[in-house]
Design a protein around this motif. Sequence first.
Motif, PDB file in Angstrom:
ATOM      1  N   ALA A  84       0.913  -1.257   0.041  1.00 50.23           N
ATOM      2  CA  ALA A  84       0.151   0.019  -0.035  1.00 50.23           C
ATOM      3  C   ALA A  84       0.932   1.366  -0.017  1.00 50.23           C
ATOM      4  N   GLU A  85       0.384   2.350  -0.814  1.00 49.92           N
ATOM      5  CA  GLU A  85       1.234   3.426  -0.809  1.00 49.92           C
ATOM      6  C   GLU A  85       2.573   3.479  -1.203  1.00 49.92           C
ATOM      7  N   GLY A  86       2.947   2.321  -2.158  1.00 47.70           N
ATOM      8  CA  GLY A  86       4.115   2.158  -2.743  1.00 47.70           C
ATOM      9  C   GLY A  86       5.163   1.230  -1.646  1.00 47.70           C
ATOM     10  N   GLU A  87       4.637   0.873  -0.746  1.00 42.50           N
ATOM     11  CA  GLU A  87       5.565   0.356   0.422  1.00 42.50           C
ATOM     12  C   GLU A  87       5.011  -1.363   0.372  1.00 42.50           C
ATOM     13  N   LEU A  88       6.210  -2.107   0.073  1.00 41.43           N
ATOM     14  CA  LEU A  88       5.946  -3.697   0.059  1.00 41.43           C
ATOM     15  C   LEU A  88       6.421  -4.228   1.529  1.00 41.43           C
ATOM     16  N   ALA A  89       5.350  -4.923   1.969  1.00 42.99           N
ATOM     17  CA  ALA A  89       5.725  -5.325   3.493  1.00 42.99           C
ATOM     18  C   ALA A  89       5.394  -6.646   3.638  1.00 42.99           C
ATOM     19  N   VAL A  90       6.111  -7.286   4.389  1.00 46.28           N
ATOM     20  CA  VAL A  90       5.952  -8.885   4.828  1.00 46.28           C
ATOM     21  C   VAL A  90       5.637  -8.874   6.289  1.00 46.28           C
ATOM     22  N   PRO A  91       4.348  -8.737   6.625  1.00 48.02           N
ATOM     23  CA  PRO A  91       3.921  -8.755   8.165  1.00 48.02           C
ATOM     24  C   PRO A  91       4.433  -9.843   8.954  1.00 48.02           C
ATOM     25  N   SER A  92       4.502 -11.180   8.221  1.00 44.65           N
ATOM     26  CA  SER A  92       4.803 -12.249   8.799  1.00 44.65           C
ATOM     27  C   SER A  92       5.278 -13.381   7.766  1.00 44.65           C
ATOM     28  N   PHE A  93       6.477 -13.987   8.077  1.00 50.53           N
ATOM     29  CA  PHE A  93       6.810 -15.181   7.270  1.00 50.53           C
ATOM     30  C   PHE A  93       7.472 -16.201   8.418  1.00 50.53           C
ATOM     31  N   ASN A  94       6.521 -17.393   8.306  1.00 49.99           N
ATOM     32  CA  ASN A  94       6.851 -18.195   9.463  1.00 49.99           C
ATOM     33  C   ASN A  94       7.219 -19.531   8.861  1.00 49.99           C
ATOM     34  N   ALA A  95       8.065 -20.129   9.445  1.00 48.93           N
ATOM     35  CA  ALA A  95       8.351 -21.743   8.929  1.00 48.93           C
ATOM     36  C   ALA A  95       8.914 -22.291  10.172  1.00 48.93           C
ATOM     37  N   HIS A  96       8.958 -23.692  10.153  1.00 45.54           N
ATOM     38  CA  HIS A  96       9.436 -24.551  11.202  1.00 45.54           C
ATOM     39  C   HIS A  96      10.676 -25.429  10.851  1.00 45.54           C
ATOM     40  N   PRO A  97      11.820 -24.854  10.772  1.00 50.71           N
ATOM     41  CA  PRO A  97      12.865 -25.840  10.182  1.00 50.71           C
ATOM     42  C   PRO A  97      13.627 -26.202  11.309  1.00 50.71           C
ATOM     43  N   TYR A  98      14.116 -27.542  11.034  1.00 49.66           N
ATOM     44  CA  TYR A  98      14.807 -28.322  12.092  1.00 49.66           C
ATOM     45  C   TYR A  98      14.543 -28.167  13.645  1.00 49.66           C
ATOM     46  N   LYS A  99      13.196 -28.628  13.688  1.00 54.05           N
ATOM     47  CA  LYS A  99      12.476 -28.740  15.298  1.00 54.05           C
ATOM     48  C   LYS A  99      12.369 -27.528  15.752  1.00 54.05           C
ATOM     49  N   GLY A 100      12.677 -26.126  15.296  1.00 52.37           N
ATOM     50  CA  GLY A 100      12.671 -25.007  15.721  1.00 52.37           C
ATOM     51  C   GLY A 100      11.560 -24.037  14.991  1.00 52.37           C
ATOM     52  N   SER A 101      11.796 -22.962  15.117  1.00 55.88           N
ATOM     53  CA  SER A 101      10.765 -22.026  14.510  1.00 55.88           C
ATOM     54  C   SER A 101      11.670 -20.886  13.800  1.00 55.88           C
ATOM     55  N   LEU A 102      11.186 -20.221  12.887  1.00 58.07           N
ATOM     56  CA  LEU A 102      11.773 -19.069  12.127  1.00 58.07           C
ATOM     57  C   LEU A 102      10.365 -18.140  11.677  1.00 58.07           C
ATOM     58  N   ASN A 103      10.971 -16.726  12.086  1.00 57.83           N
ATOM     59  CA  ASN A 103       9.802 -15.713  11.940  1.00 57.83           C
ATOM     60  C   ASN A 103      10.725 -14.465  11.265  1.00 57.83           C
ATOM     61  N   ILE A 104      10.223 -14.095  10.160  1.00 56.42           N
ATOM     62  CA  ILE A 104      10.825 -13.013   9.536  1.00 56.42           C
ATOM     63  C   ILE A 104       9.634 -11.806   9.048  1.00 56.42           C
ATOM     64  N   THR A 105       9.898 -10.468   9.288  1.00 62.06           N
ATOM     65  CA  THR A 105       9.152  -9.562   9.061  1.00 62.06           C
ATOM     66  C   THR A 105      10.215  -8.636   8.202  1.00 62.06           C
ATOM     67  N   GLY A 106       9.599  -7.822   7.405  1.00 57.93           N
ATOM     68  CA  GLY A 106       9.993  -6.604   6.731  1.00 57.93           C
ATOM     69  C   GLY A 106       9.290  -6.059   5.747  1.00 57.93           C
ATOM     70  N   ARG A 107      10.056  -4.890   5.389  1.00 56.25           N
ATOM     71  CA  ARG A 107       9.261  -4.005   4.401  1.00 56.25           C
ATOM     72  C   ARG A 107      10.357  -3.244   3.669  1.00 56.25           C
ATOM     73  N   ILE A 108       9.920  -2.450   2.451  1.00 55.81           N
ATOM     74  CA  ILE A 108      10.598  -2.149   1.392  1.00 55.81           C
ATOM     75  C   ILE A 108       9.930  -0.883   0.753  1.00 55.81           C
ATOM     76  N   ASP A 109      10.488   0.143   0.550  1.00 52.37           N
ATOM     77  CA  ASP A 109       9.645   1.495   0.047  1.00 52.37           C
ATOM     78  C   ASP A 109      10.322   1.371  -1.364  1.00 52.37           C
ATOM     79  N   LEU A 110       9.065   1.075  -2.237  1.00 52.06           N
ATOM     80  CA  LEU A 110       9.309   1.069  -3.714  1.00 52.06           C
ATOM     81  C   LEU A 110       9.171   2.492  -4.454  1.00 52.06           C
ATOM     82  N   THR A 111       8.748   3.467  -3.562  1.00 49.47           N
ATOM     83  CA  THR A 111       8.952   4.711  -4.232  1.00 49.47           C
ATOM     84  C   THR A 111      10.109   5.456  -4.414  1.00 49.47           C
TER      85      THR A 111
END
Length: 562
Positions: free
Chosen positions: A330-357
């Motif tokens: 929205a408004e030219g900003e690409l966001a990843v509010p949540s990226f979740n996975a469960h590698p190797y008996k654990g947990s991985l969470n990634i969030t991020g954003r990038i301004d494409l304008t």
Amino acid sequence: MRLIKISLIAVMFLFFIGSLAAVFSGKYLLTRLETVMVSIIEHNLRITMVPEHTLHLPGQGLLLNNVRIGASKTGEELCTAEQVLIKVNIPLLIKLKQVFITVRMDGIVFGPVTSPIRGGGTLVLESLPSRGFMNIFKNFSLHTINISDCAFAMGNDTVSKLAGDIYFDKKSVQAPVIGFLFNGKPHMLSCTVNNAKDLFSASLIVKGKDLHAAIALTKPAETLMIDRCELHFLGSRAELKGQVSEFSHPLFLVYGEATINTADLCHINRIMKDSYRSLSKFRGIVHNKISFRGSLDDIRSWDVIIKSRAADIMFDNYHLPAVQADVKMAEGELAVPSFNAHPYKGSLNITGRIDLTKKTLPYTVAVTAQGIDINALIQDSAIKFKQLAGTLNLNLLLGGSWRNGGSVQGSGHIEIENGNLGPMPLLTPMLGEMYGFLRATIKEMKTVEISGGSCDLVIKDRKIATDNLILTGNMVNIYAKGYMDFDTNLNLQAKNELKESPAGTEDWQRGMVEFIASFGRSVSRAYLTGTLAKPKWKFEYFSMVKDSLTGKIDTTLKSILK
């Protein structure tokens, strides 16, 4: 006799004058006819052609040089052509009372300036038969466009041998079969456009060995409906619907589902394959639900929601099971509010954003990993020492410019618990062969391994730095500070601390441990330089080391000789 000679000369003169008149008038009429053909082409194709200059080539046609071709309605330039040669088939015009206009276009250039499309080809425009010569041009009605010998280059991709017929009538335009080669692979295109007053409709189908695409459109009112849009490419597919409104500034609303086999991405075109070879390392099937609303030429208007799910994604040999990701824009900003996975008996969470304008494409990324099983991770890696074990926890916050990899800055914390990290060959040379001798001699020392560690990280100026790295074990601790730069050059200072000998060991064994401990304490600084692949060590010692070590050696030898 003289009268006869004069008569013959007069006849010859009149014949000569007539012949010249016929030649010049014929040439004029042919040139005029070809000029009329230009107007017919412009009218029927809804274009304008503005050449720098024209030239009539006897027997070949009318040559237009350096032509600017635009839309007749808006005046917008569509493309340019180095040469356009127009020729009328006179024999067929006389015999069939039909107009056949051959248009050969060379040096066509259109599309973005940064990545233009270049090509050329031949079109033959055919009119409907006319009842008389007087109506041939006055009531010209386009019946067929024959396409042949067309080829275009788009970056690293090529379209060649484009050929087929387009048929016109009062209510529709149809192209039953147009064949072409895309990067050497055969494809077929068919299209129908019904331009009825009460309901506009159109359909397009493209088929190839690895590709099947189909789209169906209708326009019941002021909105163009996308009734069906299907795409099947290798193992990937997408099914979308939507609408287009506000045609002066088209507003798109598209929604649907897409299943993507990540291995297909690098086969989309040669640019993707050559420039993004790392895409081939991704393997897995991702299911997506997609929603898009906005104008294609205004990135700030884009409203995008993508929800992705995957049972397992692999990068090289590493697994990311149970992936769930949300992407918004929205408004030219690409966001990843949540990226979740469960590698190797654990947990991985990634969030991020990038301004494409913004030109620099600023971004931020936060990574949290908890409870990652190091031994399970090592089994999928190229590391030869497969006995490593432990639990990895990681927190990382990064930011920078996407266009400048060296601009990344951030901080983080790494912690390893309940582990077995082996003898840590990178940070234990200061113990030398004596550490290995102890492990072979003293029973309790056989199980001595680095069992944990932690450090805080600071990423800045193309360096990953720490001032509190600690690796701990039940017999030895190792401390280090320094940095490694983005080129894997090392600059670390380290020291070790050998703990007390295990309870129950014999005097000579305890003496040996004390000897090693004294040696370890005698090292003032250990410098680790070189690169990650070829590390180099340098040691500095406290003063009076030699006397201290000599005393410990005497004591140790006496204990052994008892």
